[in-house]
Design an enzyme around this catalytic site. Structure first.
Site, mmCIF file in Angstrom:
data_model
loop_
_atom_site.group_PDB
_atom_site.id
_atom_site.type_symbol
_atom_site.label_atom_id
_atom_site.label_comp_id
_atom_site.label_asym_id
_atom_site.label_seq_id
_atom_site.Cartn_x
_atom_site.Cartn_y
_atom_site.Cartn_z
ATOM 1 C CG ASP A 183 0.884 36.977 -9.174
ATOM 2 O OD1 ASP A 183 0.805 35.829 -9.672
ATOM 3 O OD2 ASP A 183 0.249 37.326 -8.168
ATOM 4 N NE ARG B 173 -2.678 1.876 -0.863
ATOM 5 C CZ ARG B 173 -2.878 1.465 -2.108
ATOM 6 N NH1 ARG B 173 -3.424 0.311 -2.356
ATOM 7 N NH2 ARG B 173 -2.533 2.218 -3.122
ATOM 8 C CE LYS C 55 6.105 34.293 -3.126
ATOM 9 N NZ LYS C 55 5.199 33.145 -3.054
#
Lengths: 265, 265, 265, 265, 265, 265
Positions: free
Chosen positions: A203, A85, A152
């Site tokens: 952006d 898994r 930013k």
């Protein structure tokens, strides 16, 4: 693997499967895409049991078709069932990212634009997800906050403008510290070039604006476009001449590529 | 957070933002869904800086609309900007899971069926993702391999049939060890009931077959349906009378719920 | 081993024994019992020095008589003397538990009752001690608090009764979550059965009361007896028909089984 | 505590107890002995929940009678029930050691002999068990292999005798490196004194032999007696004039001192 | 090595060197001294890549001349270039310490005085630095605060004098606990001997005073001189008859011994 | 701190100092230099005991004169004496680096050259040493191998020349990946500029050659000089017009700046 084993390990295999039973299984792609995570999957099996033999037939970055056998696994049946898994979870998640990245890379083919990722990654898996982006043909943005200076909008606001922010960044930069700054307008773009930014993030600009930005900068800095990047829009953005196109979606929301495990003997 | 800080920390904020600058920001939902991960997001901020004050206005499990302010964050501007990306990554990823779970829960409302997850989780995040499923109104399957005995098709094949597999499991079970077994046919279902399984997994059966299974078992074991569970199919499955419906998609492929961080002062 | 090596390692062997001296020793049982901890003991030697060869002649769960050689160890004299104490500490402690468990198992032989442990284990050694219980022929109770729901007297008191406590537990239970509840009286027992408990703990009841409980429940739930379980009392308890008998003493207070290390060349 | 919480924590308290329920409980001694482990027990509660208030009324090393309240604990009912078992496991195990140590100390009272422990401790708990020995009135032998040079029979055999072993040890010793050597005969004792040992271990000697050894050494080295030390024999050994009496039993096989947790409101 | 690899590893070698390129290099001493750290350097290469073959031609403690090849390294070019810097950092730092120690050892040759180190080591590297002192021919003082009782001036001040401090220390000492005390005057020296100290530290005393101290103590305790120990003064101090001379400079300020890595094919 | 405490902690203070004794001490500079490591020193005290109050009077980067009190420390005498050595080790080592860096910075004052460090740091302490360089007025080179691409002579040799090495580097570079290359000759310098290197390392060149290199590159790349950088040579190198001067000596061989701890009450 630790979170799956818990403290007591796989109590199902321990009670139901004889300790000396052997098995041979194949990992099969259930849909088409690009492989990534082979090493993580292999490591999952060998951490559980170093004697399990895992042979991948294709390497990270290869295309796979539905039904392709990507690996064969041989060894203790208990060990294989215990690791299954987690190994498939790694393979599915990382191949999903490589596939999504490659879709964008293909769409931008023939332009100068490279596809790159962001820091919008699944907590704890960034290094593996960044490698999956490379497997899909993309390049990597900074790994984390300590990799480079990236200014930013909120930094600019607190620092008092593009100029002061870039001046402060330059003062503390060593020889290998890259500096990128995000701009929203062409005026800010001019300030950023004047301030000596190495890379400028454009952006959420329309392709027509991006085209103007490329012309205006004329190679004095590298340009990165971001915002609203989809398989539909990426070609138009790439044709504007920007150097990089970045997408958060390829790491945070790409669906898994499905793999299964078939017993072959 | 460690993978984002790297070894040197946030060199952008350190160079661009004054060490004593304060900020006040709001975390805003950019689309509608169900919140999860508030605690992980809050912890991200306070691990970076214990003096940052984080106030969530809604708790995990609450519905949020686009534009809703879910939390306000106040403190050192450097600290907030440093923690922002990781906090939003947690919130987006886990709320995405809660939202996907809740969509299924809503669709099954009024039936006895509970929605539950599987072990198909993102490596490293299982505990948080399982909590997000609970926030979405679902219940949890076993946490890992040591939580219970779950006998799948491959175990049955190696063990030599449903009967022998169940007998082996019973022999090693303590007072609190649950035993589940996966069956593909109604004949196997009868064997599983006879063997004393507490829960039986009906894999990939059509609603009509599920209905027969429910009638046949008549309460002697709990029944779980899995396979091809989508927002379109879940109602029909729930109406068959099964006790649980499990989905891997809600943890491995749910897209993020988008959150942003707005400066408010 | 780390706590024994400290930071500077075995300064006695380093100063007194030549670095190339070889030795061959045998691990010998100093009294009779059941072996457990062979793997931990072997690992202790090989962690100190992967070139030490450890061969156990009997496996965990085997009976040993006083004077039996249980293993031979060959390799660097320094390495063997360094690992000796920790290896024997593991072997003695865990075989002590297996031996105590087996004494109870033998006494209950021929009844349906299985002997099981509790969470009263030595902090840090639970997983190894639980495995030692299995080596002694017992079965394991839940590993920890996350393994199952087990409602004790204090939970019932705070929750407001057997009924409300069970209802709350059922609501949050997934498909594999077992629910056990502790009862002190036969009235509470009826409530517990009605509330759908999978297992019921009968605490400190006399054999005659246990017998009544077994008759009353008639297979609708599994029953576990605890309290005042000793080698003298266990047979009487087992003969009442309960499914499990749990003992804290086997893990928290069993004396060690003594082993020594003899040089054989 | 981690091994008890597992990955998912206390699912019983989470489902059965209201998150805001408060409780006040008392930790009560169920038999008489000497307290140790108060700090570990307190830490267990506060690690689970820093807001739980734990007040010990007696400190480590104090005698307690059956029925004595040793501490009161107040706070969230969920947190208290979650931490209870691990806290009592620490208290019972460590107080058991302190009590066993103190029994020997009392028996030797009035002689010069100090009671000390060995390296026969439970793996992982050595530091806590050594502190419990101090709480019981004993002193500690070296903590681990790096604390001092201790030359045992097997070292002597490999090194080629008492003299060569001591010479090698002296050559590598720094200013604070103590050197102890184990001897089986009075002849070896003479060699050990001549070789400059600081401490000499007299293993398994009868009281009459110990008395001769004390006379023969006449203060030129300190003497430690070990082997067959019980509550019956310890007085006779102490009266021979040895400086230290060491016992492995007090750390590896002392039964727990029983404590319970009573709700007081 | 982890701090050098960071999260993303050696991005230079990964991008510039072919993954199958092989190399053979030699580690060469760039000046004369004593080697230490061979094992740490070798481990650095093999942690990066277990298939790199590292062969040291000289062992720790050997003298090396300028230009001597101390080791050859063969394997993947990427792996060798990745590990180079960290391996040389270990070798240079630890050989610098061995060399500085050996200079003092040589100067004191022919006297009884052993050269020893202090706890003034680089945080995190104490064990390796103490081993480097041994490679240089010195012996080790206690490794840390838990290794022995060492009573300094500040302890004496707080405890109320040499006598009370020693009495308190003796009361808690086990069989292998050494006790050292620092004295500033000959009067204190007498008190220390009377109090039963095993070792006495004579801090910052002139050689003439040291000589008096040696005569006065006459073997009843071992003596350690410290303070103002340099390559110029050490001989005079050694000739006073003290047992040990300790220096902090050899671990905290010794310059590195320079090594380079030459490609040989 | 862990390596100093070992497993059993400070047995001297525990046995000699009363548990409730309080002290007030001052940390005093024993020579002149630049402070660094205040935070590490403070953390050392508070890790040992959160109730110790540490007040630094000067911050990292400040100049200190011999005899200056740089901090006062108040609290439990035991805790202060336990933490003292490790705290002073940090302060001395890191202030030594800051002082050495600042000597070079002062010598280069008035030129454009910034002083920077290398990866020649003490294993395990890189992050702290790099911060100490900043405290001394220097800037940092890349933190580790994953921070940027830096192509050295050995990489060039394996890759087949300056041109191919730079081309390979560019192909894998993301938007923020800086690329530096080391050159030995002015011909290689031209190749490096043509290949688009952002930074060029001029290794071991005479000032006259450096001057030619500066003229030739004319701002198309940043230039870093290294090799033979001492307090005597640095001014001449800085006056050539290079952007950066890097020194390994400031991190790997700077002597400590000496600090002591004086009791003031």
């Amino acid at each position: 693997m630790v979170e799956d084993l818990g403290q007591a390990g796989d109590i199902t295999s321990r009670s139901v499967i004889a300790s000396n039973a052997e098995a041979r299984v194949e990992i099969v792609a259930r849909s088409a895409g690009v492989l990534a995570g082979a090493q993580a999957a292999e490591l999952t099996f060998t951490l559980v049991d170093p004697d399990v033999d895992v042979q991948f037939r294709v390497i990270d970055g290869s295309g796979v078709a539905e039904g392709d056998v990507v690996a064969s696994v041989e060894g203790s049946a208990r060990s294989i069932l215990t690791a299954e898994r987690t190994a498939l979870n790694f393979l599915g998640h990382l191949s999903g990212i490589a596939t999504a990245t490659n879709d964008l890379v293909q769409a931008a083919e023939g332009t100068v634009a490279k596809i790159c990722c962001t820091r919008k990654t699944t907590p704890g898996l960034r290094v593996l997800e960044k490698a999956a982006v490379r497997s899909g043909g993309g390049v990597n943005h900074r790994l984390g906050l300590d990799g480079a200076i990236m200014i930013k909008d909120n930094h600019i606001a607190v620092a008092g403008g593009v100029g002061p922010a870039l001046a402060a960044a330059q003062a503390s930069a060593g020889p290998l510290t890259s500096i990128e700054i995000e701009v929203d307008t062409l005026d800010q773009l001019d300030e950023a070039v004047a301030g000596g930014a190495s890379v400028i993030l454009l952006d959420n600009m329309a392709p027509s604006t991006l085209r103007k930005a490329v012309a205006r900068v004329a190679g004095r800095a590298r340009l990165e476009a971001s915002g609203n990047v989809t398989i539909q829009t990426v070609r138009k953005i790439a044709e504007t001449g920007v150097d990089f196109i970045s997408s958060g979606w390829i790491t945070h929301s790409a669906p898994i590529l499905d793999f299964g495990l078939d017993f072959s003997g």
